[in-house]
Design an enzyme around this catalytic site. Structure first.
Site, PDB file in Angstrom:
ATOM      1  N   LYS A  56      26.702  -3.473  -1.108  1.00  0.00           N
ATOM      2  CA  LYS A  56      28.141  -3.296  -1.294  1.00  0.00           C
ATOM      3  C   LYS A  56      28.626  -2.508  -0.035  1.00  0.00           C
ATOM      4  O   LYS A  56      29.824  -2.393   0.045  1.00  0.00           O
ATOM      5  CB  LYS A  56      28.281  -2.518  -2.343  1.00  0.00           C
ATOM      6  CG  LYS A  56      27.948  -2.948  -3.669  1.00  0.00           C
ATOM      7  CD  LYS A  56      28.037  -2.288  -4.905  1.00  0.00           C
ATOM      8  CE  LYS A  56      27.180  -2.396  -6.230  1.00  0.00           C
ATOM      9  NZ  LYS A  56      27.145  -1.061  -6.823  1.00  0.00           N
TER      10      LYS A  56
ATOM     11  N   ARG B  32       0.846  -1.307   0.103  1.00  0.00           N
ATOM     12  CA  ARG B  32      -0.007  -0.150   0.119  1.00  0.00           C
ATOM     13  C   ARG B  32       0.865   1.281  -0.077  1.00  0.00           C
ATOM     14  O   ARG B  32       0.487   2.105  -0.781  1.00  0.00           O
ATOM     15  CB  ARG B  32      -0.901  -0.134   1.127  1.00  0.00           C
ATOM     16  CG  ARG B  32      -2.232  -0.792   1.166  1.00  0.00           C
ATOM     17  CD  ARG B  32      -2.398  -1.337   2.456  1.00  0.00           C
ATOM     18  NE  ARG B  32      -1.717  -2.251   2.853  1.00  0.00           N
ATOM     19  CZ  ARG B  32      -1.574  -3.678   2.300  1.00  0.00           C
ATOM     20  NH1 ARG B  32      -2.930  -3.991   1.564  1.00  0.00           N
ATOM     21  NH2 ARG B  32      -0.911  -4.532   2.666  1.00  0.00           N
ATOM     22  N   THR B  33       1.952   1.289   0.832  1.00  0.00           N
ATOM     23  CA  THR B  33       2.580   2.678   1.117  1.00  0.00           C
ATOM     24  C   THR B  33       3.295   3.179  -0.230  1.00  0.00           C
ATOM     25  O   THR B  33       3.119   4.002  -1.004  1.00  0.00           O
ATOM     26  CB  THR B  33       3.402   2.824   2.164  1.00  0.00           C
ATOM     27  OG1 THR B  33       2.676   2.072   3.450  1.00  0.00           O
ATOM     28  CG2 THR B  33       3.961   3.799   2.677  1.00  0.00           C
TER      29      THR B  33
ATOM     30  N   ARG C 166      11.097   3.646   3.689  1.00  0.00           N
ATOM     31  CA  ARG C 166      10.984   2.656   4.500  1.00  0.00           C
ATOM     32  C   ARG C 166      11.807   1.978   5.065  1.00  0.00           C
ATOM     33  O   ARG C 166      12.780   1.603   4.205  1.00  0.00           O
ATOM     34  CB  ARG C 166       9.823   1.825   4.165  1.00  0.00           C
ATOM     35  CG  ARG C 166       9.343   0.629   4.986  1.00  0.00           C
ATOM     36  CD  ARG C 166       8.275  -0.169   4.566  1.00  0.00           C
ATOM     37  NE  ARG C 166       6.824   0.643   4.923  1.00  0.00           N
ATOM     38  CZ  ARG C 166       5.808  -0.202   5.002  1.00  0.00           C
ATOM     39  NH1 ARG C 166       5.470  -1.361   4.587  1.00  0.00           N
ATOM     40  NH2 ARG C 166       4.695   0.624   5.146  1.00  0.00           N
TER      41      ARG C 166
ATOM     42  N   HIS D 136       4.456   5.664  11.646  1.00  0.00           N
ATOM     43  CA  HIS D 136       3.986   5.573   9.885  1.00  0.00           C
ATOM     44  C   HIS D 136       3.097   6.768   9.941  1.00  0.00           C
ATOM     45  O   HIS D 136       1.930   6.476   9.809  1.00  0.00           O
ATOM     46  CB  HIS D 136       3.334   4.381  10.035  1.00  0.00           C
ATOM     47  CG  HIS D 136       3.192   3.783   8.379  1.00  0.00           C
ATOM     48  ND1 HIS D 136       3.403   4.782   7.406  1.00  0.00           N
ATOM     49  CD2 HIS D 136       2.664   2.534   7.918  1.00  0.00           C
ATOM     50  CE1 HIS D 136       2.976   4.044   6.329  1.00  0.00           C
ATOM     51  NE2 HIS D 136       2.848   2.741   6.836  1.00  0.00           N
TER      52      HIS D 136
HETATM   53  N1   CP Z   1      -0.504  -0.282   5.919  1.00  0.00           N
HETATM   54  C1   CP Z   1       0.607  -0.445   5.206  1.00  0.00           C
HETATM   55  O1   CP Z   1       1.731   0.328   5.664  1.00  0.00           O
HETATM   56  O2   CP Z   1       0.823  -1.217   4.589  1.00  0.00           O
HETATM   57  P1   CP Z   1       1.953  -1.814   3.420  1.00  0.00           P
HETATM   58  O3   CP Z   1       3.087  -2.546   4.431  1.00  0.00           O
HETATM   59  O4   CP Z   1       1.569  -2.743   2.334  1.00  0.00           O
HETATM   60  O5   CP Z   1       2.663  -0.372   2.992  1.00  0.00           O
END
Ligand code: CP
Length: 307
Positions: A86, A57-58, A107, A135
């Site tokens: 590396k 999603r993100t 991320r 998040h």
């Molecule tokens: N909700 C969420 O962060 O989903 P993903 O891990 O798929 O990005």
């Protein structure tokens, strides 16, 4: 607040006014998207998506958002194909990528990685999740979903269920909810309770918090369910003990409020049975869809694109 080049690292960096401003701009963006007015807002701009941990999603909603704004996307979703293998440090990676792009979504499994990146980046860093910490863009889309449903966040009774120890979405969400007049019920196994520092912060802000191990879903407007975060358990046997602690099915939700909504940041595993998906309570797929206008609005705000 000056949004231009602002890093989005933790929801705790936002005041209530700033959160409300993002929600208002997200609603405006949703209208503009429907009327086809967004397709060149970010023309000529580049988003770098740096995903050192898996995501559906993100990563994809940021990519879709940038494309819907007329911009382009570079990056990786598999760090094993980047120069990290590396031995390149995240600081060097960020220094280089910030010269190739206008905004970076990061991320990473290490808590604090997004904050560190922001100290070395020429361009805004958006935290797409750092370990079990934060998040913030998930929280903004969660709050957007709640506000769309109830036209308010104040005075709601919100129940959060599942892995409250390792779940970054619920850490961010409770930090965001501190700004509103809400009542919280936190349901988790004892070993997966919300960190004490977060509970202390909530109580200092005057939020009524109930903690329990019982799956009591009565008298709640919002039921926010989370996955038990297998990948963050140091001991796999401990995960096996708690993995099915709470499973919502039609029987479990039989006595919830008539207009209660069930949310989940997704992905889900076993904690919400698919038989709930078509009930009037399920909002998790709509919640994921709401990531688009919210992330489109954030991209424009931090890149100083007016809309
Ligand atoms: N909700 C969420 O962060 O989903 P993903 O891990 O798929 O990005």
């Amino acid at each position: 607040m000056d949004w231009n080049k602002k890093h989005i690292i933790s929801i705790k960096d936002f005041s209530r006014d700033e959160i409300d401003y993002v929600l208002k701009k997200s609603a405006l963006m949703e209208e503009k998207l429907k009327s086809g007015e967004t397709s060149s807002l970010m023309k000529g701009k580049i988003l770098a998506n740096l995903f050192f941990e898996p995501s559906t999603r993100t990563r994809m909603s940021f990519e879709a958002s940038m494309k819907l704004l007329g911009g382009q996307v570079i990056g990786f979703d598999n760090a094993s194909m980047s120069s990290e293998v590396k031995g390149e440090t995240i600081v060097d990676t960020i220094r280089v990528v910030s010269a190739y792009s206008n905004v970076i979504v990061l991320r990473h499994s290490v808590e604090g990685s997004a904050r560190l990146a922001s100290e070395y980046s020429e361009k805004p860093i958006i935290n797409g999740g750092d370990g079990a910490n934060q998040h913030p863009t998930q929280t903004l889309l969660d709050l957007y979903t709640i506000q769309k449903e109830f036209n308010t966040i104040d005075n709601l009774r919100i129940c959060i269920v599942g892995d409250l120890k390792y779940g970054r979405t619920v850490h961010s969400l409770t930090n965001g909810l501190e700004n509103y007049d809400v009542k919280l019920r936190l349901i988790s196994p004892m070993e997966l309770r919300m960190p004490r520092r977060i509970i202390k912060g909530l109580r200092e802000k005057g939020i009524e918090v109930e903690e329990t191990t019982k799956l009591n879903l009565r008298d709640c407007d919002v039921i926010y369910v989370t996955r038990i975060q297998r990948e963050r358990f140091p001991d796999p046997q401990e995960y096996e003990r708690v993995k099915d602690a709470y499973v919502l099915d039609l029987k479990t939700i039989n006595n919830i409020e008539d207009d209660a909504i069930i949310m989940h940041p997704l992905p889900r595993v076993t904690e919400i049975k698919p038989e709930i998906d078509n009930t009037k309570h399920a909002r998790y797929f709509e919640q994921a869809r709401n990531g688009i206008p919210v992330r489109m609005a954030l991209l424009c705000l931090v890149c100083n694109v007016k809309f």
